[in-house]
Write a protein that holds these residues in place. Structure first.
Motif, mmCIF file in Angstrom:
data_model
loop_
_atom_site.group_PDB
_atom_site.id
_atom_site.type_symbol
_atom_site.label_atom_id
_atom_site.label_comp_id
_atom_site.label_asym_id
_atom_site.label_seq_id
_atom_site.Cartn_x
_atom_site.Cartn_y
_atom_site.Cartn_z
ATOM 1 N N GLU A 176 0.834 -1.203 0.000
ATOM 2 C CA GLU A 176 0.000 0.000 0.000
ATOM 3 C C GLU A 176 0.869 1.255 0.000
ATOM 4 O OE1 GLU A 176 -2.347 2.030 3.565
ATOM 5 O OE2 GLU A 176 -3.245 0.132 2.987
ATOM 6 N N LEU A 177 1.889 1.257 0.857
ATOM 7 C CA LEU A 177 2.774 2.423 0.940
ATOM 8 C C LEU A 177 3.626 2.551 -0.307
ATOM 9 C CD1 LEU A 177 3.887 2.227 4.669
ATOM 10 C CD2 LEU A 177 2.093 3.630 3.659
ATOM 11 N N ALA A 178 4.055 1.421 -0.879
ATOM 12 C CA ALA A 178 4.860 1.464 -2.099
ATOM 13 C C ALA A 178 4.057 2.064 -3.249
ATOM 14 C CB ALA A 178 5.345 0.060 -2.455
ATOM 15 N N ALA A 179 2.790 1.706 -3.350
ATOM 16 C CA ALA A 179 1.944 2.244 -4.419
ATOM 17 C C ALA A 179 1.775 3.752 -4.268
ATOM 18 C CB ALA A 179 0.587 1.543 -4.408
ATOM 19 N N VAL A 180 1.567 4.218 -3.044
ATOM 20 C CA VAL A 180 1.406 5.653 -2.805
ATOM 21 C C VAL A 180 2.710 6.386 -3.102
ATOM 22 C CG1 VAL A 180 0.933 7.415 -1.051
ATOM 23 C CG2 VAL A 180 -0.451 5.336 -1.139
ATOM 24 N N SER A 181 3.832 5.810 -2.682
ATOM 25 C CA SER A 181 5.136 6.419 -2.930
ATOM 26 C C SER A 181 5.419 6.515 -4.428
ATOM 27 C CB SER A 181 6.225 5.605 -2.235
ATOM 28 O OG SER A 181 7.471 6.207 -2.413
ATOM 29 N N GLU A 182 5.120 5.457 -5.159
ATOM 30 C CA GLU A 182 5.315 5.466 -6.616
ATOM 31 C C GLU A 182 4.421 6.518 -7.273
ATOM 32 O OE1 GLU A 182 4.467 2.442 -10.264
ATOM 33 O OE2 GLU A 182 5.446 1.592 -8.490
ATOM 34 N N PHE A 183 3.178 6.611 -6.814
ATOM 35 C CA PHE A 183 2.231 7.582 -7.350
ATOM 36 C C PHE A 183 2.747 9.006 -7.151
ATOM 37 C CE2 PHE A 183 -1.420 10.409 -6.524
ATOM 38 C CZ PHE A 183 -2.045 10.350 -7.759
ATOM 39 N N PHE A 184 3.230 9.316 -5.954
ATOM 40 C CA PHE A 184 3.726 10.662 -5.690
ATOM 41 C C PHE A 184 5.087 10.897 -6.330
ATOM 42 C CE2 PHE A 184 0.768 10.853 -1.924
ATOM 43 C CZ PHE A 184 -0.030 11.847 -2.460
ATOM 44 N N VAL A 235 -2.240 16.308 -6.405
ATOM 45 C CA VAL A 235 -2.721 17.309 -5.447
ATOM 46 C C VAL A 235 -4.055 16.856 -4.850
ATOM 47 C CG1 VAL A 235 -3.534 19.688 -5.160
ATOM 48 C CG2 VAL A 235 -1.452 19.214 -6.463
ATOM 49 N N ALA A 236 -4.943 16.332 -5.688
ATOM 50 C CA ALA A 236 -6.242 15.846 -5.198
ATOM 51 C C ALA A 236 -6.060 14.699 -4.210
ATOM 52 C CB ALA A 236 -7.123 15.415 -6.367
ATOM 53 N N VAL A 237 -5.190 13.753 -4.551
ATOM 54 C CA VAL A 237 -4.941 12.614 -3.651
ATOM 55 C C VAL A 237 -4.264 13.102 -2.367
ATOM 56 C CG1 VAL A 237 -3.653 10.448 -3.378
ATOM 57 C CG2 VAL A 237 -4.941 10.885 -5.479
ATOM 58 N N LEU A 238 -3.350 14.055 -2.490
ATOM 59 C CA LEU A 238 -2.705 14.627 -1.310
ATOM 60 C C LEU A 238 -3.743 15.225 -0.365
ATOM 61 C CD1 LEU A 238 0.020 15.438 0.092
ATOM 62 C CD2 LEU A 238 -0.243 17.620 -1.070
ATOM 63 N N LEU A 239 -4.689 15.961 -0.902
ATOM 64 C CA LEU A 239 -5.737 16.554 -0.065
ATOM 65 C C LEU A 239 -6.582 15.472 0.618
ATOM 66 C CD1 LEU A 239 -6.876 19.573 -2.266
ATOM 67 C CD2 LEU A 239 -5.541 19.624 -0.144
ATOM 68 N N ILE A 240 -6.866 14.406 -0.095
ATOM 69 C CA ILE A 240 -7.624 13.303 0.505
ATOM 70 C C ILE A 240 -6.830 12.671 1.636
ATOM 71 C CG2 ILE A 240 -8.524 10.969 0.083
ATOM 72 C CD1 ILE A 240 -9.279 12.021 -2.777
ATOM 73 N N HIS A 280 -2.906 13.745 13.232
ATOM 74 C CA HIS A 280 -2.999 12.771 12.143
ATOM 75 C C HIS A 280 -2.752 13.466 10.802
ATOM 76 C CE1 HIS A 280 -5.300 8.862 10.957
ATOM 77 N NE2 HIS A 280 -4.392 9.147 10.047
ATOM 78 N N MET A 281 -3.322 14.666 10.629
ATOM 79 C CA MET A 281 -3.107 15.428 9.396
ATOM 80 C C MET A 281 -1.633 15.795 9.234
ATOM 81 S SD MET A 281 -6.366 17.993 9.291
ATOM 82 C CE MET A 281 -7.987 17.430 8.793
ATOM 83 N N ALA A 282 -1.014 16.261 10.319
ATOM 84 C CA ALA A 282 0.409 16.626 10.267
ATOM 85 C C ALA A 282 1.259 15.408 9.915
ATOM 86 C CB ALA A 282 0.845 17.222 11.604
ATOM 87 N N ASN A 283 0.929 14.261 10.501
ATOM 88 C CA ASN A 283 1.672 13.038 10.222
ATOM 89 C C ASN A 283 1.555 12.659 8.744
ATOM 90 O OD1 ASN A 283 2.952 10.357 11.216
ATOM 91 N ND2 ASN A 283 1.201 9.765 9.987
ATOM 92 N N ASN A 284 0.338 12.689 8.221
ATOM 93 C CA ASN A 284 0.143 12.306 6.825
ATOM 94 C C ASN A 284 0.798 13.299 5.869
ATOM 95 O OD1 ASN A 284 -1.331 10.217 7.925
ATOM 96 N ND2 ASN A 284 -3.153 10.582 6.696
ATOM 97 N N LEU A 285 0.792 14.570 6.228
ATOM 98 C CA LEU A 285 1.450 15.578 5.396
ATOM 99 C C LEU A 285 2.951 15.318 5.326
ATOM 100 C CD1 LEU A 285 1.382 18.156 3.692
ATOM 101 C CD2 LEU A 285 1.601 19.456 5.836
ATOM 102 N N VAL A 286 3.573 15.088 6.467
ATOM 103 C CA VAL A 286 5.012 14.807 6.485
ATOM 104 C C VAL A 286 5.313 13.540 5.689
ATOM 105 C CG1 VAL A 286 6.946 14.130 7.976
ATOM 106 C CG2 VAL A 286 5.494 16.068 8.609
ATOM 107 N N ALA A 287 4.502 12.505 5.851
ATOM 108 C CA ALA A 287 4.705 11.252 5.109
ATOM 109 C C ALA A 287 4.621 11.499 3.605
ATOM 110 C CB ALA A 287 3.690 10.205 5.552
ATOM 111 N N CYS A 288 3.646 12.291 3.179
ATOM 112 C CA CYS A 288 3.506 12.582 1.748
ATOM 113 C C CYS A 288 4.670 13.412 1.230
ATOM 114 C CB CYS A 288 2.179 13.284 1.465
ATOM 115 S SG CYS A 288 0.754 12.184 1.591
ATOM 116 N N ILE A 289 5.116 14.382 1.996
ATOM 117 C CA ILE A 289 6.273 15.200 1.585
ATOM 118 C C ILE A 289 7.497 14.305 1.418
ATOM 119 C CG2 ILE A 289 7.907 16.955 2.400
ATOM 120 C CD1 ILE A 289 5.434 18.411 3.623
ATOM 121 N N LEU A 290 7.697 13.392 2.348
ATOM 122 C CA LEU A 290 8.838 12.475 2.252
ATOM 123 C C LEU A 290 8.739 11.588 1.013
ATOM 124 C CD1 LEU A 290 9.344 11.502 5.993
ATOM 125 C CD2 LEU A 290 10.739 13.055 4.599
ATOM 126 N N MET A 291 7.522 11.251 0.604
ATOM 127 C CA MET A 291 7.346 10.431 -0.597
ATOM 128 C C MET A 291 7.652 11.228 -1.865
ATOM 129 S SD MET A 291 4.032 8.113 0.111
ATOM 130 C CE MET A 291 3.730 7.482 1.748
#
Length: 151
Positions: A41-49, A58-63, A138-149
């Motif tokens: 699941e995380l690999a797919a999101v990382s590849e997508f970003f 951007v839409a997926v990031l907001l979700i 939770h939002m801050a955590n997901n934002l940092v995770a997405c930025i790292l991806m």
């Protein structure tokens, strides 16, 4: 009555942004050593970003950053919390709902990486008596995770 946390939203944002950094690194090390355990699941999101930044990203990031954390906190630290707290003490409620949240993400390494965040979110819920700080963390955590991806 819950014991109050001074500046709960500041604690939530700082804690949410940092609590998963070490667990994420540990999960990455384990996944590198044992590729079969890598969370798909995380690999797919990382590849997508990693494919670039466009309207879809951007839409997926907001979700991922806005909608999913609010929904998950409502589900686990409002609904499930209320239900579990009718039968158990607040400490047991924190443990049960935190484990349920992490286990809902299924993949063993993802579960392992989420446990510190999950317990932090539960601690915020227990100490403040509301889910607002948990949602912010939770939002801050997901934002940092997405930025790292994106990196």
């Amino acid at each position: 009555r819950p014991r109050q946390v001074k500046r709960p939203y500041l604690v939530a944002l700082l804690g949410g942004a940092t609590v998963s950094l070490l667990p994420a690194w540990l999960v990455a090390q384990i996944a590198a050593a044992f590729p079969a355990l890598a969370p798909q699941e995380l690999a797919a999101v990382s590849e997508f970003f990693g494919s670039g930044v466009g309207v879809l990203q951007v839409a997926v990031l907001l979700i991922i950053v806005m909608i999913l954390p609010a929904f998950e906190e409502w589900l686990f630290r409002r609904l499930l919390w209320r239900w579990v707290s009718k039968a158990f003490s607040s400490n047991y409620t924190l443990v049960i709902t935190s484990l349920a949240f992490a286990l809902a993400h299924w993949e063993p390494l993802h579960v392992l990486g989420l446990l510190p965040l999950s317990f932090f979110l539960g601690w915020l819920r227990m100490r403040t008596g509301e889910i607002g700080p948990s949602v912010a963390a939770h939002m801050a955590n997901n934002l940092v995770a997405c930025i790292l991806m994106f990196l």
